[in-house]
Design an enzyme around this catalytic site. Structure first.
Site, mmCIF file in Angstrom:
data_model
loop_
_atom_site.group_PDB
_atom_site.id
_atom_site.type_symbol
_atom_site.label_atom_id
_atom_site.label_comp_id
_atom_site.label_asym_id
_atom_site.label_seq_id
_atom_site.Cartn_x
_atom_site.Cartn_y
_atom_site.Cartn_z
ATOM 1 N N HIS A 60 26.551 -20.682 39.324
ATOM 2 C CA HIS A 60 25.965 -22.014 39.169
ATOM 3 C C HIS A 60 26.976 -23.016 38.594
ATOM 4 O O HIS A 60 26.580 -24.066 38.110
ATOM 5 C CB HIS A 60 24.752 -21.951 38.246
ATOM 6 C CG HIS A 60 23.736 -20.942 38.665
ATOM 7 N ND1 HIS A 60 23.176 -20.939 39.925
ATOM 8 C CD2 HIS A 60 23.197 -19.883 38.000
ATOM 9 C CE1 HIS A 60 22.316 -19.924 40.013
ATOM 10 N NE2 HIS A 60 22.325 -19.271 38.862
ATOM 11 N N HIS A 109 19.139 -19.523 42.694
ATOM 12 C CA HIS A 109 19.747 -18.242 43.037
ATOM 13 C C HIS A 109 19.572 -17.941 44.530
ATOM 14 O O HIS A 109 19.741 -16.802 44.958
ATOM 15 C CB HIS A 109 19.118 -17.104 42.223
ATOM 16 C CG HIS A 109 19.297 -17.245 40.753
ATOM 17 N ND1 HIS A 109 18.418 -17.952 39.966
ATOM 18 C CD2 HIS A 109 20.270 -16.786 39.926
ATOM 19 C CE1 HIS A 109 18.835 -17.907 38.712
ATOM 20 N NE2 HIS A 109 19.945 -17.221 38.659
#
Length: 352
Positions: A54, A216
């Protein structure tokens, strides 16, 4: 898959080594893995963490005016209790430690375990949960809503408060207020692929968009044919506006009794004639030029609803490896939040 990597098994470690090499003030502990910097002893230490993939979240926001430490897991893999515990033990000051936790079951369990271990060491610990994603009320990996790009605003605003000498209790209360006032929604035009497998996390037909995707690579709440950027932003804005007042109950670490309490949190419903901080956030492979097209339409929507965008961020802040897509975050901000947002910051990815 082809990319700027040496080994799919070492991506998370090598990228954080490069980050630390680029910033002289940052330090890396490799086993267990965490990034940190030195802190004034009269300042609350702030720690966040979670899966890698991320970036720049969370490691890119370690530095003056934001995080004290960050614990990166492997790609799309939860952070472990020993990472959290040892990072907190390292950076702890007399003012205590405050955890920022995105609402994923694995992260919550491990941060809670680390909190209890630290409490046994007589270290004062606070805890703020962020669950700003309005796409789903429950998901594959959560009870309740997922944590998303609103985490960046949580880390920035409370980071400035800690820098200015706020107490642990004041930082924790401010963090909850930010979390209660923040909403995000994400979409994908193409899925991401985890380096270790090289396989897309889901499939999309040509011309389709995944609406409400997770960071995700989790599938979204619906899938439909893509028309144009403006129509897509309009739909995202409607989702934010319509889901601004959802009910929310979160765990609170009761430092006095050493137990977890479930507490109801007041929600700041989006309303006209209020100030907002807006983020148009790339998910990894969307050109910044296209993010500005999205921001243009978000700005138009906010004007039509009399939402005053007091501050904005456009760029890549909370990504999903190489996903082509973007998210929109709106924070209903009071004067204190805006002043803290404006406060100086010096990290690898945010500097002003």
């Amino acid at each position: 898959m082809k990319g700027l990597i040496n080994s799919a098994n070492n991506v998370a470690l090598e990228q954080v080594k490069g980050l630390v090499a680029s910033r002289q003030e940052l330090k890396l502990n490799e086993q267990p893995r965490y990034v940190w910097h030195e802190l004034s002893p009269n300042q609350v230490a702030l720690i966040s963490g979670g899966a890698s993939g991320h970036e720049p979240l969370h490691t890119g926001f370690v530095g003056k005016g934001m995080l004290t430490g960050a614990c990166p897991g492997e790609i799309f893999t939860r952070v472990t209790p020993d990472q959290i515990y040892e990072c907190a033990s390292r950076v702890n000051t007399d003012q205590g430690v405050l955890f920022f936790v995105q609402n994923y079951i694995g992260d919550i369990i491990n941060f809670k375990l680390a909190t209890e271990l630290l409490h046994a060491d007589d270290i004062q610990v606070g805890y703020v949960l962020i669950d700003d994603d309005v796409a789903v009320s429950d998901s594959l990996f959560t009870r309740g809503r997922r944590g998303a790009a609103g985490t960046v605003l949580l880390e920035k605003i409370v980071g400035a408060a800690a820098q200015q000498g706020y107490s642990l209790e004041a930082c924790e209360a401010l963090g909850r207020r930010v979390a209660n006032s923040c909403r995000s929604i994400a979409v994908a035009l193409k899925p991401c692929a985890v380096p270790a497998s090289g396989i897309p996390t889901f499939t999309l037909n040509d011309g389709e968009v995944e609406f409400g995707v997770g960071i995700h690579g989790e599938p979204g709440s619906e899938r439909f044919d893509y028309t144009n950027a403006d129509d897509l932003v309009d739909k995202m804005f409607d989702a934010l506006k319509e889901n601004s007042d959802f009910e929310r109950s979160v765990s609170h670490w009761n430092r006095k009794d050493g137990v977890w309490d479930e507490v109801d949190s007041s929600i700041a419903k989006f309303e006209p004639n209020q100030d907002y901080i807006a983020i148009v956030n790339g998910l990894g492979s969307t050109p910044v030029s296209q993010l500005y097209i999205a921001y243009k339409q978000l700005f138009n929507n906010c004007q039509n609803e009399n939402y005053h965008i007091a501050r904005n961020m456009v760029g890549n802040y909370c990504t999903a490896i190489d996903m082509q897509g973007f998210s929109i975050t709106l924070l209903k901000a009071d004067k204190e939040m805006i002043e803290l947002f404006d406060a100086p910051v010096d990290t690898a990815e945010l500097r002003w």
